[in-house]
Design an enzyme around this catalytic site. Structure first.
Site, PDB file in Angstrom:
ATOM      1  N   GLY A 157       9.124   4.358  -5.197  1.00  0.00           N
ATOM      2  CA  GLY A 157       8.815   3.581  -4.341  1.00  0.00           C
ATOM      3  C   GLY A 157       9.549   2.277  -3.963  1.00  0.00           C
ATOM      4  N   TYR A 158       9.178   1.748  -2.853  1.00  0.00           N
ATOM      5  CA  TYR A 158      10.184   0.534  -2.440  1.00  0.00           C
ATOM      6  C   TYR A 158       9.169  -0.764  -2.431  1.00  0.00           C
ATOM      7  CZ  TYR A 158      13.861   3.910  -2.289  1.00  0.00           C
ATOM      8  OH  TYR A 158      14.696   4.837  -2.738  1.00  0.00           O
ATOM      9  N   ILE A 159       9.562  -2.047  -2.513  1.00  0.00           N
ATOM     10  CA  ILE A 159       8.897  -3.073  -2.379  1.00  0.00           C
ATOM     11  C   ILE A 159       9.526  -3.691  -1.379  1.00  0.00           C
ATOM     12  CG2 ILE A 159       8.443  -5.520  -3.296  1.00  0.00           C
ATOM     13  CD1 ILE A 159       8.451  -3.981  -6.337  1.00  0.00           C
TER      14      ILE A 159
END
Length: 154
Positions: free
Chosen positions: A28-30
């Site tokens: 996932g990506y912040i």
């Protein structure tokens, strides 16, 4: 300073050899600004935090650090926006290089991408017969964009 030089290609599944010893990846990506990415990745039972700079052709800055698995699971659940990228990665040797072949799952089901990391943008390499169109600079195929605009929605 870490630098990643990577080229990406779509895969012709009908020409792909039998793949063995794949490992699962969930990432996932912040959310960030200025075309940088902060990625949380779980690879089987290992976890990593990766920070990538803006792509310039096939090159960008990349810094990757191992992190505790429990921390990564917590970050994926609570800090990452949109959906997750889920895939199985296979390493395929071809004429002196190792290709990473990703078979995507979930909302990116049906997408197959092969990547090769190079020492320089000018490095010569041969394409396996199972590679198709190059998508290195097509931002739709960046994993960080696949969470926002999944392949199955195209």
């Amino acid at each position: 300073m870490g630098v990643e030089i990577e080229r990406k290609f779509l895969v012709d599944e009908t020409k792909l050899p039998t793949l063995n010893n794949g490992y699962t990846i969930k990432q996932g990506y912040i959310q960030t600004v200025d075309q940088t990415t902060v990625r949380i990745r779980i690879r089987d039972t290992e976890a990593f935090l990766t920070i990538k700079g803006k792509s310039e052709g096939a090159t960008r800055l990349e810094f990757e650090y191992p992190i505790p698995l429990n921390d990564a699971q917590e970050m994926l659940t609570n800090l990452c926006h949109a959906s997750l990228v889920e895939k199985t990665r296979y390493l395929v040797a071809h004429e002196g290089h190792t290709w990473e072949v990703d078979i995507f799952e979930g909302s990116n089901q049906g997408l197959l991408i092969a990547e090769i990391e190079l020492e320089s943008e000018e490095e010569v390499f041969s394409l396996p017969e199972w590679t198709a169109k190059e998508v290195t600079e097509d931002v739709r195929y960046f994993n960080a964009n696949l969470v926002e605009n999944p392949y199955t929605s195209w």
